[in-house]
Design a protein around this motif. Sequence first.
Motif, PDB file in Angstrom:
ATOM      1  N   PHE A 296       3.287  -4.527   5.833  1.00 44.45           N
ATOM      2  CA  PHE A 296       2.124  -4.551   4.939  1.00 44.45           C
ATOM      3  C   PHE A 296       1.783  -3.163   4.411  1.00 44.45           C
ATOM      4  O   PHE A 296       1.519  -2.972   3.214  1.00 44.45           O
ATOM      5  N   MET A 297       1.804  -2.158   5.281  1.00 44.47           N
ATOM      6  CA  MET A 297       1.314  -0.843   4.886  1.00 44.47           C
ATOM      7  C   MET A 297       2.279  -0.061   4.014  1.00 44.47           C
ATOM      8  O   MET A 297       1.913   0.981   3.477  1.00 44.47           O
ATOM      9  N   ILE A 298       3.497  -0.536   3.808  1.00 39.52           N
ATOM     10  CA  ILE A 298       4.379   0.149   2.856  1.00 39.52           C
ATOM     11  C   ILE A 298       4.631  -0.690   1.609  1.00 39.52           C
ATOM     12  O   ILE A 298       4.762  -0.160   0.505  1.00 39.52           O
ATOM     13  N   TYR A 299       4.649  -2.004   1.745  1.00 40.99           N
ATOM     14  CA  TYR A 299       5.032  -2.820   0.593  1.00 40.99           C
ATOM     15  C   TYR A 299       3.843  -3.422  -0.169  1.00 40.99           C
ATOM     16  O   TYR A 299       4.007  -3.850  -1.310  1.00 40.99           O
ATOM     17  N   SER A 300       2.661  -3.458   0.425  1.00 41.65           N
ATOM     18  CA  SER A 300       1.496  -3.905  -0.344  1.00 41.65           C
ATOM     19  C   SER A 300       1.120  -2.828  -1.362  1.00 41.65           C
ATOM     20  O   SER A 300       1.474  -1.647  -1.207  1.00 41.65           O
TER      21      SER A 300
END
Length: 522
Positions: A296-300
């Motif tokens: 979540f924290m890299i691709y959102s």
Amino acid sequence: MTQTQSPPQAHDNHEQARQLRERTHARGIRHFIGGAWVDSLSGETFETHTPTDNSVIASVASGDAGDIDRAARAAFDAFQTWREVGGAERRRVLHRVADLIEARAQEIALLESLDTGQAIRFMKSAAARGAENFRFFADRAPSASDGQSLPAPGFLNYTLRQPIGPVGVITPWNTPFMLSTWKIAPALAAGCTVVHKPAEWSPVTATLLAEIMDEAGLPGGVHNLVHGFGETAGRALTEHPLIKAVAFVGETTTGSHIMRQGADTLKRVHFELGGKNPVVVFEDADLEKALDAVVFMIYSLNGERCTSSSRVLIQEGIYDEFTARIAERARNIRVGDPLDPATEIGPLVHPRHFEKVMGYFDRAREEGATIAAGGGRVGGEGNYVSPTLFTEARNDMRISQEEIFGPVLTAIPFTDEADALALANDVQYGLAGYLWTNDLTRAHRFSHGLEAGMIWVNSENVRHLPTPFGGVKNSGIGRDGGDYSFDFYMETKNIAISLGTHKTARLGVGQAPVVSKEVAEG
């Protein structure tokens, strides 16, 4: 890798976005100065494009030093009265701003997706956070000037806070609406006036925010909006003598330029700059939750966020399995139409940024890393990049040191806690850090040693508005959030009241000393 189809909700979004786009194109995007919509003094304009196919959305007024001067003078004049407006009235107006943001949340989200390429699923929450920011600081406006009582022998000292004056706010192109509210709301609550210069790559929703604040009853000149480029409008703002402080969110090199430009007028600066944030995963962590958070924290938000966990440091014993699972998840992320509610990643904001991110794929290969997922563009038009994972990476590689600011994750193995901490700290940035472990003692020990302004343990980035937000090293100067924001937008004054009991040394009350002729003549 999958691209989304278009369900009925996506068709509805497209129809609403089409209407909003036509209206924006017809009206153009103008400055808002002194309570009026105006063109640039020069008549110059530039175009803003949608990253889905890089077609033109609208023509934008291109400000320069003359427009900034108009805005700064309007802000200075308005400050003389806005500073005297009581906290309760400022609270009422800012709550009205929040109400109107909520009423126009769909419009804000659609135009933000259209202008930035961010997925609509995230932009809806970004609009809601914008309203929350205004409500949070609205409720603190009545107490913004409060200080402390500091008694001392013979004196009563007390402090108070007063607004610093007109301030410049320069906001970035990623989630621009939310980040604008994050800076402007506390400035207004403190009693400052604002000149806002949004990023030229995503200027559309700044106009909506100006419209909303005007409709809410903010007096003319309290908020001013000037569009333009950093080297013209931005530089003029940072150098203008009537602007007392500059709050900037953006790239680190630009922050250093702003500091130099504001030096002659001794401007106070607040910088939220770049990051190469580590997420550290130990063998004893809850690996299911850690996997969700890492992905979540890299691709959102298309990876275009300052707090993204762009380096994942994984303990050797679980490195192969954990990276394989990240790669599987990355390949299944839905890339496509940002107005489709099912889309997870949309196009990058601008062709220039797209080319920058794409350039790191060849760089990774040259440095000896493996592209375990992604590593290319998606589709034949627009700025779409596949979610990418680099494995077999070392911390001295450029892919591990430089802020890529896209959906690109670098995975680095570590042996033990000391190795992990050394790797985590071995970058020029220090904005955020994420730690996954079930060892309580290690969690505290590691957090104390990690060089970052914000650390989350066993969590992704979950913001609590009263807490301080900011970084160390090349990631910034100062803190936002709660009273930390008022520390920037306000001056603290100490007033010392004598209780009449102290004695002042007396000079000149005795007989004047005799001065020799030689001393008098010499």
